[in-house]
Write a protein that holds these residues in place. Structure first.
Motif, PDB file in Angstrom:
ATOM      1  N   ILE A 181      30.664  42.078  48.399  1.00 21.06           N
ATOM      2  CA  ILE A 181      31.520  42.257  47.217  1.00 21.06           C
ATOM      3  C   ILE A 181      32.720  41.353  47.400  1.00 21.06           C
ATOM      4  CG2 ILE A 181      33.000  43.865  45.982  1.00 21.06           C
ATOM      5  CD1 ILE A 181      31.037  46.060  46.720  1.00 21.06           C
ATOM      6  N   SER A 182      33.076  40.617  46.336  1.00 23.30           N
ATOM      7  CA  SER A 182      34.180  39.664  46.436  1.00 23.30           C
ATOM      8  C   SER A 182      35.508  40.406  46.611  1.00 23.30           C
ATOM      9  CB  SER A 182      34.237  38.763  45.206  1.00 23.30           C
ATOM     10  OG  SER A 182      34.586  39.523  44.080  1.00 23.30           O
ATOM     11  N   GLY A 183      36.543  39.645  46.980  1.00 25.30           N
ATOM     12  CA  GLY A 183      37.857  40.201  47.243  1.00 25.30           C
ATOM     13  C   GLY A 183      38.527  40.843  46.050  1.00 25.30           C
ATOM     14  N   GLY A 184      38.078  40.529  44.807  1.00 22.11           N
ATOM     15  CA  GLY A 184      38.665  41.148  43.634  1.00 22.11           C
ATOM     16  C   GLY A 184      38.370  42.636  43.618  1.00 22.11           C
ATOM     17  N   ASP A 185      39.315  43.444  43.155  1.00 22.51           N
ATOM     18  CA  ASP A 185      39.138  44.880  43.147  1.00 22.51           C
ATOM     19  C   ASP A 185      38.025  45.275  42.185  1.00 22.51           C
ATOM     20  OD1 ASP A 185      41.103  45.340  44.974  1.00 22.51           O
ATOM     21  OD2 ASP A 185      42.671  45.613  43.473  1.00 22.51           O
TER      22      ASP A 185
END
Length: 188
Positions: A181-185
């Motif tokens: 999962i990417s760093g974006g929330d």
């Protein structure tokens, strides 16, 4: 003075009419036109807002469906973190799999740059190792049962001499993919 006005009346009346038009009528007309356009835009926004409010139940149902799917898939995906943290975690995990399977690591390399689609990042790596037939089967079993999920894209081994001797050293290569999962929330 009255005579002067009568004398220039044919010039003064159109002049006052033009002054009244340019300084009173035209600004009022432009203001009314701008006000009308603003009202139309606000009316469109109200209609869009009403449509969103009307579709709230549908959006809530969709959100709950996506939340359920996300919660089901979450254990299969590496969680967010920096690039170095994820790489280190994956490398340690794969090296422990190799050590448990009694394999000898020859080369560990990352394949190109990660590919991001939405909030998922796809990582690829290449693993070369050597070991007994027991090592090969144990390693693939560990990858198969690992959580988060590792996808084996390709698995090659050289079988020049597999004669049942557990001391045979067989070179193998694995191309593995995993997702993060990417760093974006991702708040659901």
């Amino acid at each position: 003075m009255k005579g002067e006005f009568k004398k220039y009346q044919h010039i003064l009346v159109p002049l006052f009419a033009l002054i009244a038009y340019f300084y009173i009528v035209e600004p009022l007309y432009l203001y009314a036109k701008e006000l009308h356009q603003t009202n139309q835009l606000l009316a469109r926004k109200v209609v869009k807002g009403e449509k969103l409010v009307d579709s709230k139940d549908t959006l809530d149902d969709e959100l709950s469906r996506v939340t359920i799917q996300y919660n089901r898939l979450e254990p299969f995906i590496f969680q967010k973190g920096s690039e170095n943290d994820v790489k280190l975690e994956v490398q340690k995990k794969l090296e422990s799999f190799l050590a448990n399977a009694q394999c000898e690591l020859k080369r560990f390399s990352w394949e190109g740059k990660p590919v991001q689609k939405g909030t998922l990042i796809k990582w690829s790596l290449n693993l070369r190792y050597e070991g007994s037939p027991f090592c090969l089967t144990t390693m693939t079993k560990q990858l198969d049962s690992a959580m988060p999920l590792f996808v084996v894209d390709s698995f090659f081994y050289q079988d020049k001499r597999i004669d049942g001797n557990p001391r045979n050293r067989i070179p193998a290569r694995l191309d593995v993919t995993f997702y993060q999962i990417s760093g974006g929330d991702v708040e659901l």
